[in-house]
Design a protein around this motif. Structure first.
Motif, PDB file in Angstrom:
ATOM      1  N   LEU A   7      41.469  -0.267   4.753  1.00  0.00           N
ATOM      2  CA  LEU A   7      40.437  -0.376   5.711  1.00  0.00           C
ATOM      3  C   LEU A   7      39.778   1.098   6.097  1.00  0.00           C
ATOM      4  O   LEU A   7      38.765   1.368   6.163  1.00  0.00           O
ATOM      5  N   ILE A   8      40.869   1.635   6.637  1.00  0.00           N
ATOM      6  CA  ILE A   8      40.781   3.045   7.352  1.00  0.00           C
ATOM      7  C   ILE A   8      40.115   3.986   6.084  1.00  0.00           C
ATOM      8  O   ILE A   8      39.376   4.776   6.225  1.00  0.00           O
ATOM      9  N   LEU A   9      40.834   3.606   4.907  1.00  0.00           N
ATOM     10  CA  LEU A   9      40.544   4.688   3.777  1.00  0.00           C
ATOM     11  C   LEU A   9      38.972   4.305   3.577  1.00  0.00           C
ATOM     12  O   LEU A   9      38.318   5.172   3.081  1.00  0.00           O
ATOM     13  N   VAL A  10      38.725   3.106   3.345  1.00  0.00           N
ATOM     14  CA  VAL A  10      37.380   2.477   2.979  1.00  0.00           C
ATOM     15  C   VAL A  10      36.421   3.138   3.938  1.00  0.00           C
ATOM     16  O   VAL A  10      35.044   3.841   3.642  1.00  0.00           O
ATOM     17  N   MET A  11      36.490   3.074   5.224  1.00  0.00           N
ATOM     18  CA  MET A  11      35.677   3.440   6.201  1.00  0.00           C
ATOM     19  C   MET A  11      35.467   4.969   6.208  1.00  0.00           C
ATOM     20  O   MET A  11      34.354   5.419   6.239  1.00  0.00           O
ATOM     21  N   GLY A  12      36.759   5.882   6.060  1.00  0.00           N
ATOM     22  CA  GLY A  12      36.418   7.134   5.921  1.00  0.00           C
ATOM     23  C   GLY A  12      35.701   7.451   4.883  1.00  0.00           C
ATOM     24  O   GLY A  12      34.811   8.381   4.807  1.00  0.00           O
ATOM     25  N   SER A  13      35.674   6.941   3.683  1.00  0.00           N
ATOM     26  CA  SER A  13      35.026   7.180   2.463  1.00  0.00           C
ATOM     27  C   SER A  13      33.698   6.973   2.477  1.00  0.00           C
ATOM     28  O   SER A  13      32.684   7.792   2.156  1.00  0.00           O
ATOM     29  N   ILE A  14      33.194   5.921   3.308  1.00  0.00           N
ATOM     30  CA  ILE A  14      31.829   5.652   3.456  1.00  0.00           C
ATOM     31  C   ILE A  14      31.111   6.712   4.544  1.00  0.00           C
ATOM     32  O   ILE A  14      30.190   7.330   4.201  1.00  0.00           O
ATOM     33  N   LEU A  15      31.951   7.046   5.731  1.00  0.00           N
ATOM     34  CA  LEU A  15      31.493   7.917   6.614  1.00  0.00           C
ATOM     35  C   LEU A  15      31.361   9.299   5.846  1.00  0.00           C
ATOM     36  O   LEU A  15      30.364  10.067   6.121  1.00  0.00           O
ATOM     37  N   THR A  16      32.166   9.703   4.870  1.00  0.00           N
ATOM     38  CA  THR A  16      32.150  10.966   4.546  1.00  0.00           C
ATOM     39  C   THR A  16      31.021  11.003   3.454  1.00  0.00           C
ATOM     40  O   THR A  16      30.126  12.053   3.411  1.00  0.00           O
ATOM     41  N   GLY A  17      30.722   9.938   2.513  1.00  0.00           N
ATOM     42  CA  GLY A  17      29.575   9.961   1.719  1.00  0.00           C
ATOM     43  C   GLY A  17      28.205   9.894   2.390  1.00  0.00           C
ATOM     44  O   GLY A  17      27.497  10.514   1.834  1.00  0.00           O
ATOM     45  N   CYS A  18      28.287   9.340   3.509  1.00  0.00           N
ATOM     46  CA  CYS A  18      26.800   9.232   4.514  1.00  0.00           C
ATOM     47  C   CYS A  18      26.652  10.464   5.163  1.00  0.00           C
ATOM     48  O   CYS A  18      25.520  10.825   5.280  1.00  0.00           O
ATOM     49  N   GLY A  19      27.690  11.389   5.325  1.00  0.00           N
ATOM     50  CA  GLY A  19      27.473  12.730   6.192  1.00  0.00           C
ATOM     51  C   GLY A  19      27.119  13.871   5.417  1.00  0.00           C
ATOM     52  O   GLY A  19      26.781  14.928   5.919  1.00  0.00           O
ATOM     53  N   LYS A  20      26.785  13.492   4.107  1.00  0.00           N
ATOM     54  CA  LYS A  20      26.151  14.829   3.324  1.00  0.00           C
ATOM     55  C   LYS A  20      24.759  15.027   3.666  1.00  0.00           C
ATOM     56  O   LYS A  20      23.854  14.641   3.847  1.00  0.00           O
ATOM     57  N   GLU A  21      24.740  16.695   3.878  1.00  0.00           N
ATOM     58  CA  GLU A  21      23.505  17.295   4.480  1.00  0.00           C
ATOM     59  C   GLU A  21      22.396  17.200   3.232  1.00  0.00           C
ATOM     60  O   GLU A  21      23.093  17.273   2.243  1.00  0.00           O
ATOM     61  N   GLU A  22      21.443  17.338   3.564  1.00  0.00           N
ATOM     62  CA  GLU A  22      20.215  17.110   2.849  1.00  0.00           C
ATOM     63  C   GLU A  22      19.231  18.560   3.032  1.00  0.00           C
ATOM     64  O   GLU A  22      19.512  19.012   4.207  1.00  0.00           O
ATOM     65  N   VAL A  23      18.698  19.109   2.009  1.00  0.00           N
ATOM     66  CA  VAL A  23      17.831  20.463   2.184  1.00  0.00           C
ATOM     67  C   VAL A  23      16.621  19.705   3.128  1.00  0.00           C
ATOM     68  O   VAL A  23      16.102  18.920   2.919  1.00  0.00           O
ATOM     69  N   SER A  24      16.451  20.472   4.317  1.00  0.00           N
ATOM     70  CA  SER A  24      15.249  20.404   5.035  1.00  0.00           C
ATOM     71  C   SER A  24      14.434  21.369   5.367  1.00  0.00           C
ATOM     72  O   SER A  24      14.943  22.388   5.525  1.00  0.00           O
ATOM     73  N   LEU A  83       4.077  21.913   1.594  1.00  0.00           N
ATOM     74  CA  LEU A  83       4.987  22.549   1.058  1.00  0.00           C
ATOM     75  C   LEU A  83       6.093  21.560   0.872  1.00  0.00           C
ATOM     76  O   LEU A  83       6.106  20.287   1.440  1.00  0.00           O
ATOM     77  N   ASP A  84       7.052  21.670  -0.450  1.00  0.00           N
ATOM     78  CA  ASP A  84       8.063  20.792  -0.871  1.00  0.00           C
ATOM     79  C   ASP A  84       9.133  21.771  -1.391  1.00  0.00           C
ATOM     80  O   ASP A  84       9.164  22.669  -1.676  1.00  0.00           O
ATOM     81  N   ILE A  85      10.439  20.985  -1.197  1.00  0.00           N
ATOM     82  CA  ILE A  85      11.565  21.677  -1.578  1.00  0.00           C
ATOM     83  C   ILE A  85      12.254  20.787  -2.503  1.00  0.00           C
ATOM     84  O   ILE A  85      12.546  19.800  -2.104  1.00  0.00           O
ATOM     85  N   ASN A  97       1.142  24.773  -1.954  1.00  0.00           N
ATOM     86  CA  ASN A  97      -0.182  24.217  -2.363  1.00  0.00           C
ATOM     87  C   ASN A  97      -1.045  24.871  -1.474  1.00  0.00           C
ATOM     88  O   ASN A  97      -0.828  24.645  -0.012  1.00  0.00           O
ATOM     89  N   GLU A  98      -2.186  25.224  -1.846  1.00  0.00           N
ATOM     90  CA  GLU A  98      -3.157  25.709  -0.940  1.00  0.00           C
ATOM     91  C   GLU A  98      -4.033  24.337  -0.798  1.00  0.00           C
ATOM     92  O   GLU A  98      -3.927  23.318  -1.420  1.00  0.00           O
ATOM     93  N   SER A  99      -4.990  24.227   0.484  1.00  0.00           N
ATOM     94  CA  SER A  99      -5.624  22.993   0.759  1.00  0.00           C
ATOM     95  C   SER A  99      -7.284  23.424   0.813  1.00  0.00           C
ATOM     96  O   SER A  99      -7.808  24.401   1.441  1.00  0.00           O
ATOM     97  N   SER A 100      -7.980  22.717  -0.076  1.00  0.00           N
ATOM     98  CA  SER A 100      -9.573  23.102   0.154  1.00  0.00           C
ATOM     99  C   SER A 100     -10.190  22.158   1.301  1.00  0.00           C
ATOM    100  O   SER A 100     -11.443  22.491   1.540  1.00  0.00           O
ATOM    101  N   ASP A 101      -9.304  21.223   1.854  1.00  0.00           N
ATOM    102  CA  ASP A 101      -9.987  20.480   3.011  1.00  0.00           C
ATOM    103  C   ASP A 101      -9.549  21.342   4.250  1.00  0.00           C
ATOM    104  O   ASP A 101      -8.832  21.094   5.114  1.00  0.00           O
ATOM    105  N   VAL A 102     -10.631  22.246   4.624  1.00  0.00           N
ATOM    106  CA  VAL A 102     -10.528  23.062   5.861  1.00  0.00           C
ATOM    107  C   VAL A 102     -11.374  22.947   6.714  1.00  0.00           C
ATOM    108  O   VAL A 102     -12.747  22.968   6.398  1.00  0.00           O
ATOM    109  N   GLU A 103     -11.141  22.643   7.937  1.00  0.00           N
ATOM    110  CA  GLU A 103     -11.919  22.244   9.132  1.00  0.00           C
ATOM    111  C   GLU A 103     -11.765  22.912  10.210  1.00  0.00           C
ATOM    112  O   GLU A 103     -10.683  23.035  10.646  1.00  0.00           O
TER     113      GLU A 103
END
Length: 139
Positions: A7-24, A83-85, A97-103
């Motif tokens: 149970l400890i190994l499974v929980m550790g694996s889940i937490l490690t997998g969920c903790g991966k950072e993403e580009v933001s 903007l997207d990465i 991208n530029e936008s033509s909707d300028v107000e």
């Protein structure tokens, strides 16, 4: 006891997998950044070089970058758009991208803080779908 260890190994694996950072990325104000970033922007604003493409990058650390866009980025009556990465095996790619909707009154600049999830060999930038370059990269 054996079930408890599994149970400890499974929980550790889940937490490690969920903790991966993403580009933001997020838009930030010049007032909220460190002095070296402000100095880089001040140098850009006060330099007397010819007009460029208005795309500047400041490398704050291995995983933190600042993307600075000036009015030189814009063409005609367009405004700052999206903007997207996206990342692949060895590069991270910025899509602007530029936008033509300028107000009303358009921003004079855009400043983004980019947090990378790992080190990449290449960084590329695209404007309106076509690859371009950074006018200046600082550190």
């Amino acid at each position: 006891m054996r079930r408890f260890l599994i149970l400890i190994l499974v929980m550790g694996s889940i937490l490690t997998g969920c903790g991966k950072e993403e580009v933001s990325f997020s838009e930030v104000s010049i007032d909220k950044v460190k002095k070296d970033v402000k100095d880089f922007i001040m140098h850009i604003e006060t330099s007397e070089s010819d007009k460029g493409n208005g795309i500047y990058m400041f490398n704050d650390s291995e995983k933190v970058r600042y993307l600075y866009l000036t009015q030189d980025f814009l063409e005609g009556e367009n405004g700052f758009g999206s903007l997207d990465i996206k990342v692949d095996d060895n590069s991270w790619n910025i899509y602007l991208n530029e936008s033509s909707d300028v107000e009303g009154i358009e921003d004079e600049y855009k400043l983004y803080k980019i947090k990378l999830n790992e080190e990449f060999e290449y960084g590329r930038v695209f404007k309106n779908g076509e690859e371009t370059h950074f006018q200046t990269i600082g550190a």
